[in-house]
Motif scaffolding. Structure first.
Motif, PDB file in Angstrom:
ATOM      1  N   ALA A  20     -15.396  24.522  42.186  1.00  0.00           N
ATOM      2  CA  ALA A  20     -16.940  24.052  42.567  1.00  0.00           C
ATOM      3  C   ALA A  20     -16.746  22.595  42.988  1.00  0.00           C
ATOM      4  O   ALA A  20     -17.837  22.053  43.047  1.00  0.00           O
ATOM      5  N   TRP A  21     -15.671  22.047  42.724  1.00  0.00           N
ATOM      6  CA  TRP A  21     -15.655  20.407  42.976  1.00  0.00           C
ATOM      7  C   TRP A  21     -14.744  20.282  44.335  1.00  0.00           C
ATOM      8  O   TRP A  21     -13.973  21.028  44.680  1.00  0.00           O
ATOM      9  N   ARG A  22     -14.846  19.017  44.595  1.00  0.00           N
ATOM     10  CA  ARG A  22     -14.194  18.353  45.950  1.00  0.00           C
ATOM     11  C   ARG A  22     -13.644  16.968  45.864  1.00  0.00           C
ATOM     12  O   ARG A  22     -14.458  16.516  44.958  1.00  0.00           O
ATOM     13  N   PRO A  29      -9.681  19.383  48.384  1.00  0.00           N
ATOM     14  CA  PRO A  29      -9.866  19.692  46.886  1.00  0.00           C
ATOM     15  C   PRO A  29      -9.873  18.658  45.990  1.00  0.00           C
ATOM     16  O   PRO A  29      -9.360  17.601  46.299  1.00  0.00           O
ATOM     17  N   ALA A  30     -10.388  18.823  44.889  1.00  0.00           N
ATOM     18  CA  ALA A  30     -10.802  17.902  43.850  1.00  0.00           C
ATOM     19  C   ALA A  30      -9.353  17.801  42.963  1.00  0.00           C
ATOM     20  O   ALA A  30      -8.827  18.849  42.625  1.00  0.00           O
ATOM     21  N   GLN A  31      -9.015  16.589  42.845  1.00  0.00           N
ATOM     22  CA  GLN A  31      -7.546  16.221  42.313  1.00  0.00           C
ATOM     23  C   GLN A  31      -7.345  16.014  40.769  1.00  0.00           C
ATOM     24  O   GLN A  31      -6.508  15.398  40.496  1.00  0.00           O
ATOM     25  N   VAL A  45      -6.978   8.657  41.785  1.00  0.00           N
ATOM     26  CA  VAL A  45      -7.332   9.577  42.632  1.00  0.00           C
ATOM     27  C   VAL A  45      -8.761   9.662  43.262  1.00  0.00           C
ATOM     28  O   VAL A  45      -9.008   9.822  44.467  1.00  0.00           O
ATOM     29  N   GLY A  46      -9.611   8.955  42.422  1.00  0.00           N
ATOM     30  CA  GLY A  46     -11.134   8.851  42.891  1.00  0.00           C
ATOM     31  C   GLY A  46     -12.228   9.697  42.408  1.00  0.00           C
ATOM     32  O   GLY A  46     -11.622  10.488  41.585  1.00  0.00           O
ATOM     33  N   ALA A  47     -13.181   9.493  42.879  1.00  0.00           N
ATOM     34  CA  ALA A  47     -14.191  10.085  42.026  1.00  0.00           C
ATOM     35  C   ALA A  47     -14.268  11.747  42.822  1.00  0.00           C
ATOM     36  O   ALA A  47     -13.706  11.993  43.898  1.00  0.00           O
ATOM     37  N   ILE A  48     -14.983  12.772  42.127  1.00  0.00           N
ATOM     38  CA  ILE A  48     -14.983  14.034  42.685  1.00  0.00           C
ATOM     39  C   ILE A  48     -16.396  14.437  42.923  1.00  0.00           C
ATOM     40  O   ILE A  48     -17.453  13.757  42.095  1.00  0.00           O
ATOM     41  N   GLN A 188     -17.561   9.939  38.595  1.00  0.00           N
ATOM     42  CA  GLN A 188     -16.814   8.609  38.630  1.00  0.00           C
ATOM     43  C   GLN A 188     -15.775   8.378  38.060  1.00  0.00           C
ATOM     44  O   GLN A 188     -15.153   8.942  37.171  1.00  0.00           O
ATOM     45  N   ASP A 189     -14.666   7.976  38.974  1.00  0.00           N
ATOM     46  CA  ASP A 189     -13.242   7.702  38.721  1.00  0.00           C
ATOM     47  C   ASP A 189     -13.228   6.115  38.237  1.00  0.00           C
ATOM     48  O   ASP A 189     -13.312   5.432  39.427  1.00  0.00           O
ATOM     49  N   HIS A 190     -13.165   5.552  37.093  1.00  0.00           N
ATOM     50  CA  HIS A 190     -13.402   4.126  36.996  1.00  0.00           C
ATOM     51  C   HIS A 190     -12.096   3.811  36.273  1.00  0.00           C
ATOM     52  O   HIS A 190     -12.019   2.762  35.587  1.00  0.00           O
ATOM     53  N   SER A 191     -10.981   4.474  36.739  1.00  0.00           N
ATOM     54  CA  SER A 191      -9.557   4.228  36.286  1.00  0.00           C
ATOM     55  C   SER A 191      -9.375   4.457  34.706  1.00  0.00           C
ATOM     56  O   SER A 191      -8.418   4.022  34.295  1.00  0.00           O
ATOM     57  N   ASN A 192     -10.247   5.268  34.035  1.00  0.00           N
ATOM     58  CA  ASN A 192      -9.993   5.503  32.734  1.00  0.00           C
ATOM     59  C   ASN A 192      -9.970   7.115  32.693  1.00  0.00           C
ATOM     60  O   ASN A 192     -10.731   7.667  33.086  1.00  0.00           O
TER      61      ASN A 192
END
Ligand code: MG
Length: 311
Positions: A20-22, A29-31, A45-48, A188-192
């Motif tokens: 259900a995520w990208r 695709p979400a990684q 990888v960044g946010a999904i 959010q991907d905040h590097s943690n």
């Protein structure tokens, strides 16, 4: 911890798949990493975001920050539940970790601190239950209603129907800009390497419109003074009770039902019928050619009754 998702929920993550995520741009695709029933932010990888755009929702989402904790302040267990990709409910390790008030867990980031710090220890699963209503604009792009957010953190109310000023951002005012009524939910991907599990949403129907306030009835809808005057009087149902339509002190109409003395104010609606100002129901006058033919249909509290005006 709450139990299973309610039967009308849409499951966004059940612990097994990111279907259900990208990726943040919505195509790839979400990684993020999936293992042992949770997903984990893969730093860099960044946010999904959800594949599906979402509007007004109830959202349930569980999260855990890394243990042992690493870093401090905003660098410790930072992620975020970003509604419509614009309005962030902060995710942070706020257990014994000082930071600015509207940057801690449960904050509407950069705008509203949580009412209380309800954080659990790092590594423990925590819960957000969020009620979100997106902003509204009229046809010319003027904001008619801000986004509103209610958040329970581990069952504790931390945001009480808060009205956002615009998008959430760091040291940057982000006034509202009109956007679609539905937009993807972003993590959010905040590097943690923050973990999430058990994510579901329920789409919320529009809130019922409030009946017009006193004085709006005759302004908003075309009921002439002559018509109003004609509606005033006593009505009787065949072999049953009577009711009275009276003129209220403010000029609007009131209804005394079922031989009761209480007066229920009624207000006209755009379709030419009336509704009760303080409860649900419908009142319709069907004018005939004479006063005696004036018919009154009332629908309220499981009662539907037709009356004829007493000449
Ligand atoms: Mg964040």
């Amino acid at each position: 911890m709450p139990g299973a998702a309610p039967s009308d929920a849409v499951i966004l993550f059940d612990g097994s798949s990111l279907a259900a995520w990208r990726g943040r741009e919505g195509a790839a695709p979400a990684q993020w990493v999936v293992r042992d029933g949770y997903m984990e932010a893969a730093p860099g990888v960044g946010a999904i975001q959800t594949a599906a755009p979402l509007g007004d929702i109830q959202l349930h989402i569980e999260w855990a920050t890394p243990t042992p904790p690493k870093g401090r302040g905003q660098g410790r267990g930072n992620s975020g539940v970003i509604l419509m990709g614009r309005y962030e409910v902060q995710v942070l390790d706020s257990y014994d970790n000082a930071t600015y008030a509207d940057g801690q867990a449960g904050a509407l980031y950069g705008q509203y601190p949580p009412l209380v710090n309800a954080a659990r220890r790092p590594g423990e699963w925590q819960v957000y239950d969020i009620v979100f209503r997106g902003p509204r604009w009229n046809a010319t792009g003027t904001l008619t209603r801000p986004a509103r957010v209610t958040v329970f953190h581990n069952g504790v109310l931390v945001q009480d129907h808060a009205s956002l000023w615009g998008g959430t951002a760091w040291l940057r005012p982000a006034p509202y800009e009109p956007h679609a009524a539905r937009a993807p939910l972003v993590l959010q991907d905040h590097s943690n390497p923050v973990r999430y599990r058990n994510i579901w949403v329920r789409a919320l129907p529009d809130e019922p419109a409030m009946a017009p306030r006193a004085g709006e009835a005759t302004d908003a809808h075309a009921v002439s003074a002559a018509q109003m005057a004609r509606y005033v009087g006593t009505y009787r149902a065949e072999g049953s009770d009577s009711c009275r339509v009276i003129r209220m002190p403010d000029g609007t109409l009131g209804l005394q039902l079922f031989d009761r003395p209480d007066t229920m104010p009624i207000v006209s609606t755009p379709d030419g019928t009336f509704t009760f100002r303080y409860t649900g129901g419908r009142v319709q006058f069907t004018p005939g050619t004479t006063s005696a033919a004036l018919r009154l249909d009332v629908s309220i509290a499981e009662v539907e009754r037709s009356y004829l005006k007493v000449p």
